[in-house]
Scaffold this motif. Sequence first.
Motif, PDB file in Angstrom:
ATOM      1  N   HIS A 136      37.057  47.922 -17.609  1.00 15.48           N
ATOM      2  CA  HIS A 136      36.507  46.698 -17.030  1.00 15.48           C
ATOM      3  C   HIS A 136      35.959  45.781 -18.119  1.00 15.48           C
ATOM      4  N   ALA A 137      35.295  46.355 -19.095  1.00 12.34           N
ATOM      5  CA  ALA A 137      34.737  45.547 -20.185  1.00 12.34           C
ATOM      6  C   ALA A 137      35.833  44.800 -20.935  1.00 12.34           C
ATOM      7  N   ARG A 138      36.996  45.407 -21.069  1.00 12.95           N
ATOM      8  CA  ARG A 138      38.100  44.725 -21.762  1.00 12.95           C
ATOM      9  C   ARG A 138      38.590  43.523 -20.968  1.00 12.95           C
ATOM     10  N   THR A 139      38.571  43.616 -19.633  1.00 11.62           N
ATOM     11  CA  THR A 139      39.003  42.471 -18.823  1.00 11.62           C
ATOM     12  C   THR A 139      38.022  41.307 -18.911  1.00 11.62           C
ATOM     13  N   LEU A 140      36.789  41.587 -19.290  1.00 16.78           N
ATOM     14  CA  LEU A 140      35.770  40.544 -19.388  1.00 16.78           C
ATOM     15  C   LEU A 140      35.755  39.847 -20.744  1.00 16.78           C
ATOM     16  N   ALA A 141      36.434  40.430 -21.721  1.00 16.33           N
ATOM     17  CA  ALA A 141      36.292  39.985 -23.111  1.00 16.33           C
ATOM     18  C   ALA A 141      36.998  38.663 -23.379  1.00 16.33           C
ATOM     19  N   SER A 142      36.463  37.961 -24.366  1.00 15.17           N
ATOM     20  CA  SER A 142      37.024  36.692 -24.833  1.00 15.17           C
ATOM     21  C   SER A 142      36.922  36.646 -26.347  1.00 15.17           C
ATOM     22  N   PRO A 143      37.851  35.957 -27.024  1.00 21.21           N
ATOM     23  CA  PRO A 143      37.731  35.827 -28.479  1.00 21.21           C
ATOM     24  C   PRO A 143      36.530  34.993 -28.906  1.00 21.21           C
ATOM     25  N   HIS A 144      35.859  34.330 -27.949  1.00 17.47           N
ATOM     26  CA  HIS A 144      34.718  33.475 -28.279  1.00 17.47           C
ATOM     27  C   HIS A 144      33.375  34.196 -28.134  1.00 17.47           C
ATOM     28  N   ASP A 145      33.386  35.429 -27.650  1.00 19.49           N
ATOM     29  CA  ASP A 145      32.124  36.109 -27.356  1.00 19.49           C
ATOM     30  C   ASP A 145      31.273  36.350 -28.596  1.00 19.49           C
ATOM     31  N   PHE A 146      31.912  36.581 -29.728  1.00 18.43           N
ATOM     32  CA  PHE A 146      31.158  36.878 -30.944  1.00 18.43           C
ATOM     33  C   PHE A 146      30.519  35.626 -31.552  1.00 18.43           C
ATOM     34  N   ALA A 147      31.010  34.445 -31.164  1.00 20.42           N
ATOM     35  CA  ALA A 147      30.590  33.205 -31.815  1.00 20.42           C
ATOM     36  C   ALA A 147      29.538  32.437 -31.027  1.00 20.42           C
ATOM     37  N   GLY A 148      28.995  33.035 -29.983  1.00 20.12           N
ATOM     38  CA  GLY A 148      28.010  32.333 -29.176  1.00 20.12           C
ATOM     39  C   GLY A 148      26.617  32.381 -29.756  1.00 20.12           C
ATOM     40  N   GLU A 149      25.656  31.852 -28.997  1.00 20.87           N
ATOM     41  CA  GLU A 149      24.259  31.921 -29.427  1.00 20.87           C
ATOM     42  C   GLU A 149      23.769  33.368 -29.474  1.00 20.87           C
ATOM     43  N   VAL A 150      24.383  34.209 -28.654  1.00 25.55           N
ATOM     44  CA  VAL A 150      24.109  35.649 -28.658  1.00 25.55           C
ATOM     45  C   VAL A 150      25.440  36.354 -28.879  1.00 25.55           C
ATOM     46  N   CYS A 151      25.557  37.075 -29.957  1.00 24.51           N
ATOM     47  CA  CYS A 151      26.805  37.802 -30.235  1.00 24.51           C
ATOM     48  C   CYS A 151      27.021  38.863 -29.162  1.00 24.51           C
ATOM     49  N   TRP A 152      28.190  38.824 -28.512  1.00 25.96           N
ATOM     50  CA  TRP A 152      28.464  39.720 -27.377  1.00 25.96           C
ATOM     51  C   TRP A 152      29.749  40.486 -27.644  1.00 25.96           C
ATOM     52  N   SER A 153      29.803  41.732 -27.192  1.00 25.43           N
ATOM     53  CA  SER A 153      30.967  42.582 -27.432  1.00 25.43           C
ATOM     54  C   SER A 153      31.328  43.338 -26.163  1.00 25.43           C
ATOM     55  N   THR A 154      32.496  43.989 -26.158  1.00 20.50           N
ATOM     56  CA  THR A 154      32.875  44.820 -25.017  1.00 20.50           C
ATOM     57  C   THR A 154      31.893  45.981 -24.855  1.00 20.50           C
ATOM     58  N   ALA A 155      31.344  46.473 -25.952  1.00 15.45           N
ATOM     59  CA  ALA A 155      30.335  47.532 -25.864  1.00 15.45           C
ATOM     60  C   ALA A 155      29.096  47.038 -25.121  1.00 15.45           C
ATOM     61  N   ASP A 156      28.725  45.774 -25.337  1.00 13.22           N
ATOM     62  CA  ASP A 156      27.583  45.200 -24.619  1.00 13.22           C
ATOM     63  C   ASP A 156      27.886  45.095 -23.124  1.00 13.22           C
ATOM     64  N   SER A 157      29.109  44.685 -22.784  1.00 20.51           N
ATOM     65  CA  SER A 157      29.480  44.586 -21.370  1.00 20.51           C
ATOM     66  C   SER A 157      29.441  45.950 -20.698  1.00 20.51           C
ATOM     67  N   ARG A 158      29.964  46.962 -21.378  1.00 19.88           N
ATOM     68  CA  ARG A 158      29.928  48.314 -20.819  1.00 19.88           C
ATOM     69  C   ARG A 158      28.490  48.782 -20.643  1.00 19.88           C
ATOM     70  N   ARG A 159      27.650  48.540 -21.628  1.00 20.31           N
ATOM     71  CA  ARG A 159      26.250  48.940 -21.543  1.00 20.31           C
ATOM     72  C   ARG A 159      25.559  48.241 -20.381  1.00 20.31           C
ATOM     73  N   LEU A 160      25.918  47.000 -20.123  1.00 20.86           N
ATOM     74  CA  LEU A 160      25.343  46.250 -19.014  1.00 20.86           C
ATOM     75  C   LEU A 160      25.562  46.994 -17.694  1.00 20.86           C
ATOM     76  N   PHE A 161      26.787  47.473 -17.490  1.00 16.91           N
ATOM     77  CA  PHE A 161      27.099  48.202 -16.267  1.00 16.91           C
ATOM     78  C   PHE A 161      26.462  49.592 -16.254  1.00 16.91           C
ATOM     79  N   LEU A 162      26.450  50.257 -17.387  1.00 18.07           N
ATOM     80  CA  LEU A 162      25.795  51.564 -17.456  1.00 18.07           C
ATOM     81  C   LEU A 162      24.322  51.467 -17.069  1.00 18.07           C
ATOM     82  N   ASP A 163      23.672  50.399 -17.489  1.00 19.32           N
ATOM     83  CA  ASP A 163      22.245  50.247 -17.254  1.00 19.32           C
ATOM     84  C   ASP A 163      21.908  49.770 -15.846  1.00 19.32           C
ATOM     85  N   HIS A 164      22.843  49.051 -15.198  1.00 17.58           N
ATOM     86  CA  HIS A 164      22.472  48.373 -13.951  1.00 17.58           C
ATOM     87  C   HIS A 164      23.341  48.711 -12.744  1.00 17.58           C
ATOM     88  N   THR A 165      24.450  49.419 -12.929  1.00 18.90           N
ATOM     89  CA  THR A 165      25.432  49.517 -11.851  1.00 18.90           C
ATOM     90  C   THR A 165      25.827  50.955 -11.556  1.00 18.90           C
TER      91      THR A 165
END
Length: 271
Positions: A136-165
């Motif tokens: 699921h985290a791979r389907t959410l990913a974008s090449p722009h995620d690392f360049a935002g105000e907050v660096c984001w990765s597929t590992a962060d997306s997975r952790r989001l679900f692990l922590d809340h879902t």
Amino acid sequence: MTDPRATTLVFLPCLSGAPWTPRQLAPYRHRPVRTPALPDGVDDVERYADHVAASLADLDRPGTAGDPGGYVLVGDSFGANVALALAVRRPSGLRGLVLSGGFAANPVTSPLRRRALQALGRMRGPLYRGVALRAHARTLASPHDFAGEVCWSTADSRRLFLDHTPAASYGARLAAAFAADYTGRLARVRVPTLVLTPAHDVLIGPDAARILREGIPDAREVVLPRTGHMFRFSHPDTYGRAVEEFLAERVDPVAAAAPGPDREAAGRATR
């Protein structure tokens, strides 16, 4: 200090159920906000909308010039679908609508991808944590995620679900998203609406935003360049500026001009 008579921003979370963080809410620090949680294990978008409506009952009233009150729903992805479900009911307190990365009906049109997501939704235990969430985290990913105000990765997306879902909630929310279809009711939305779209979104795709933009009478779309589906997390300032611009142009002036009792009485006297 926020004005208790001001319009409240209500932030509805994505499929993970993760609430807006203080960092993501920072652009709205001058406004009253609420961040209702999604109930666990619910597989019907209408029941999610019931839950949100109940939490906003105290705000659900017509506004006046001196006390516009009410609320704006800001829904992210799955939360946008829930916000839309409530908006088509035309609640009296609703002043505006923001749908980011949202959809009126299941945006996954590929039968193969749909079956794959359904299979992920049935996984439990180690399969859920190790297989479903990584996929699921791979389907959410974008090449722009690392360049935002907050660096984001597929590992962060997975952790989001692990922590809340919990796994059961993940599967239930996928089922709810697949079953809901508000395409035929979009014209019932009677408030200014911002369709906020990331430039790169493999999961949702461009047709979902077009359907919302063309179906809601007072909708406009803003595409944020160099952002992806997780732009609430990776680009909170860019996201917040777009929402604030919409509120300043389309919601705040309307709320300030809402008729008060004295103005209504004067209007009746001149008829």
